[in-house]
Design an enzyme around this catalytic site. Structure first.
Site, PDB file in Angstrom:
ATOM      1  N   ASP A  40       0.840  -1.205   0.000  1.00  8.03           N
ATOM      2  CA  ASP A  40       0.000   0.000   0.000  1.00  8.03           C
ATOM      3  C   ASP A  40       0.877   1.258   0.000  1.00  8.03           C
ATOM      4  OD1 ASP A  40      -2.800   1.012   0.388  1.00  8.03           O
ATOM      5  OD2 ASP A  40      -1.921   1.899   2.180  1.00  8.03           O
ATOM      6  N   GLU A  77      14.671 -15.190  -0.068  1.00  4.89           N
ATOM      7  CA  GLU A  77      15.119 -16.255   0.848  1.00  4.89           C
ATOM      8  C   GLU A  77      14.112 -17.385   0.936  1.00  4.89           C
ATOM      9  OE1 GLU A  77      15.716 -14.671   4.765  1.00  4.89           O
ATOM     10  OE2 GLU A  77      17.104 -13.152   4.016  1.00  4.89           O
TER      11      GLU A  77
HETATM   12  C1  NOJ Z   1      -4.533   2.936  -0.901  1.00  2.00           C
HETATM   13  C2  NOJ Z   1      -5.652   1.995  -0.582  1.00  2.00           C
HETATM   14  O1  NOJ Z   1      -5.957   1.259  -1.729  1.00  2.00           O
HETATM   15  C3  NOJ Z   1      -6.796   2.847  -0.097  1.00  2.00           C
HETATM   16  O2  NOJ Z   1      -7.988   2.116   0.023  1.00  2.00           O
HETATM   17  C4  NOJ Z   1      -6.401   3.477   1.202  1.00  2.00           C
HETATM   18  O3  NOJ Z   1      -7.417   4.361   1.622  1.00  2.00           O
HETATM   19  C5  NOJ Z   1      -5.086   4.250   1.060  1.00  2.00           C
HETATM   20  N1  NOJ Z   1      -4.092   3.543   0.321  1.00  2.00           N
HETATM   21  C6  NOJ Z   1      -4.508   4.550   2.416  1.00  2.00           C
HETATM   22  O4  NOJ Z   1      -3.999   3.383   2.991  1.00  2.00           O
END
Ligand code: NOJ
Length: 549
Positions: free
Chosen positions: A216, A265
């Site tokens: 993310d 790994e």
């Molecule tokens: C991207 C994620 O896909 C989204 O749903 C989220 O709100 C933001 N990152 C923050 O983590």
């Protein structure tokens, strides 16, 4: 009407070398997929029960959005404990059982990793707040004194992607940075404890047996030195691609190089895919250099209109950008942050990826089906978002009082209409939540979804579900569809794309008129009825057809 003219083979070895290079990866949004305990919220048991459905659909891997312990300020993208499952989703035992069952079925499991920020309920952040200014825990986040006479102004002018300032003031007067909601404080990745902790979290899940991570905000971990003001620059929206002092800083790559060593790994080619919003596809390619991550989402593709010229350009651009680093291109049309593609294509082009109007549903679905067949004919890896195989539209008329997207509640932020693509999946024609679970559904499902349920579509040769099943079966039987790093474009009339990949040809008519083209060989599959007459084929408006040549 879908045309299914072949009965292709179904199996492909999920342990084959390079499995991820052409994998079709299905995104499960756990709270909205299936509810195993009847509390109205999807959970890991629900996912586990439905693994045979995913196997039968024909995908290679399943990516699960976050299921970790979380106060759910941003639907789980605010993690309080990276090594625990939130009770609303189940337990570590459920996760273990899910991973084992998936592997027994030959499905890979990819989990979401949220390294840019934690929840404000994370133990470190709670201690940092409790201990006050000067606490060593504060150095693991971005705490700063404010500007102004009494520190009453935020330390810089950055705004949260969800709207409002990116800084919140604590009771003791310091401010902390959160690029998203105030409940999502950003980690300070310059601090060695943060890097160590995430290496340990990676190992924890790799030891649990997961096959990879979706990272993310992979472009956000390192901030420019001194956290400089943006000045007059427009603030950034979700999936935006401007150059920003908090995104796509070169320092992030050292982190991914260290992660790659850990992934390597472990046996079986464990992978990581970056969610990285960058200014150009070339910048995206930096995340997938041979010693970094394996894949990066292709948001340029997701944002492209149903238009032959634009599609061809973005396909070429994407392939050209990935080729020098040897990474597969990826393709995606929908996810949990954008309006579903059946609704985007139902509306005029140019409205962006957050759309509030239903548009022309029939047209949207027709184009969505055609767009999916084009995507699945491209070299590289493709991502599907749960429910797109049912042709689900976005729910554009959710009442304000049921909405949960945090950005909806923050003024001046991005539109905040992500709940519309997160409505729970209809499995059956009847039942209180169309088979999602016995206890209702956390967001209301439209009545029209009975007819879109898995039950209603199964066995109907004209259904979108059967189109996806057939397409994925053809793709598994004909590895040339996902293989390689190039497409050969054949001559085509305006508005039509014809691409060849070995003994396979894909024709996409993006216009609103039928076109007569050569019958390239044996018709394998089409998103609506293609009429073949001797050497000629009439491809209807907004239709993609696959041929074996
Ligand atoms: C991207 C994620 O896909 C989204 O749903 C989220 O709100 C933001 N990152 C923050 O983590």
């Amino acid at each position: 009407m879908t045309q299914h003219l072949t009965a292709p083979a179904h199996t492909r070895d999920s342990t084959r070398p390079g499995w991820w290079r052409d994998a079709v990866i299905y995104q499960v949004y756990p709270r909205s997929f299936a509810d195993g305990n009847g509390d109205g919220m999807g959970d890991l048991k629900g996912v586990r029960d439905r693994l045979p459905y995913l196997k039968d659909l024909g995908v290679d891997a399943v990516w699960l959005s976050p299921f970790y312990a979380s106060p759910q300020a941003d639907a789980g993208y605010d993690v309080a404990d990276y090594r625990a499952i939130d009770p609303m989703f189940g337990s570590l035992l459920d996760a273990d059982a899910l991973i084992r069952d998936a592997h027994a079925l030959g499905l890979r499991i990819i989990v979401d990793l949220v390294p840019n920020h934690s929840s404000d309920r994370h133990e470190w952040f709670k201690r940092a707040l409790r201990e006050g200014p000067g606490s060593p825990l504060r150095a693991r986040y971005h705490f700063r004194p404010g500007k102004g006479k009494n520190g009453e102004l935020p330390p810089n002018d950055w705004e949260s992607i969800f709207g409002g300032p990116a800084w919140t003031r604590t009771e003791d007067g310091e401010w902390y940075l959160h690029l998203f909601a105030p409940e999502q404080p950003d980690f300070n990745w310059e601090h060695p404890a943060v890097a160590d902790e995430f290496r340990s979290i990676l190992r924890f899940w790799l030891d649990m047996g997961v096959d990879g991570f979706r990272v993310d905000v992979a472009h956000g971990l390192i901030k420019a030195d001194g956290l400089p003001d943006l000045g007059g620059h427009d603030q950034l929206k979700l999936l935006g691609n401007d150059v920003m002092p908090f995104f796509d800083q070169d320092g992030v790559h050292a982190i991914y190089r260290s992660w790659r060593k850990i992934l390597d790994e472990y046996p079986g080619e464990r992978i990581a895919v970056a969610e990285a919003w960058t200014p150009t596809v070339e910048r995206t390619a930096n995340y997938v250099r041979p010693d970094e991550l394996h894949q990066a989402f292709n948001f340029q593709y997701l944002g492209t209109a149903w238009d032959a010229v634009e599609l061809r350009a973005v396909i070429d651009l994407s392939l050209d950008a990935m080729r020098p680093v040897g990474a597969p291109a990826t393709w995606v049309l929908s996810n949990h942050d954008v309006t579903r593609h059946a609704t985007r294509f139902a509306n005029p082009a140019g409205l962006g990826t957050q759309i509030r109007t239903a548009g022309d549903r029939e047209l949207g679905l027709r184009r969505a089906r055609a767009a999916t067949l084009l995507m699945l004919a491209l070299p590289g890896s493709a991502y599907l978002y749960q429910g797109e195989e049912l042709g689900l539209p976005d729910v554009t008329d959710l009442p304000d009082e049921v909405r949960q997207d945090p950005s909806f509640f923050r003024a001046a932020g991005q539109d905040g209409f992500r709940d519309g693509c997160r409505v729970p999946i209809p499995w059956t024609v009847d039942g209180p939540s169309y088979g999602f679970g016995s206890g209702g559904s956390w967001l209301p499902q439209p009545d029209s979804w009975a007819a879109l349920s898995v039950e209603a579509q199964t066995g109907d040769p004209g259904s979108t579900l059967e189109l996806y099943r057939s397409a994925l079966a053809v793709r598994r039987a004909r590895p040339e569809l996902g293989a390689g790093d190039a497409v050969e474009w054949l001559d085509a009339p305006d508005g039509v794309l014809v691409l060849r990949r070995g003994g396979f040809v894909c024709v996409a008519n993006t216009t609103s008129e039928p076109v007569t083209l050569p019958a390239y060989g044996q018709l394998l599959l089409a998103s609506s009825t293609v009429r073949v007459d001797g050497d000629a084929a009439e491809v209807p408006a907004d239709t993609t057809a696959w041929w074996a040549v």
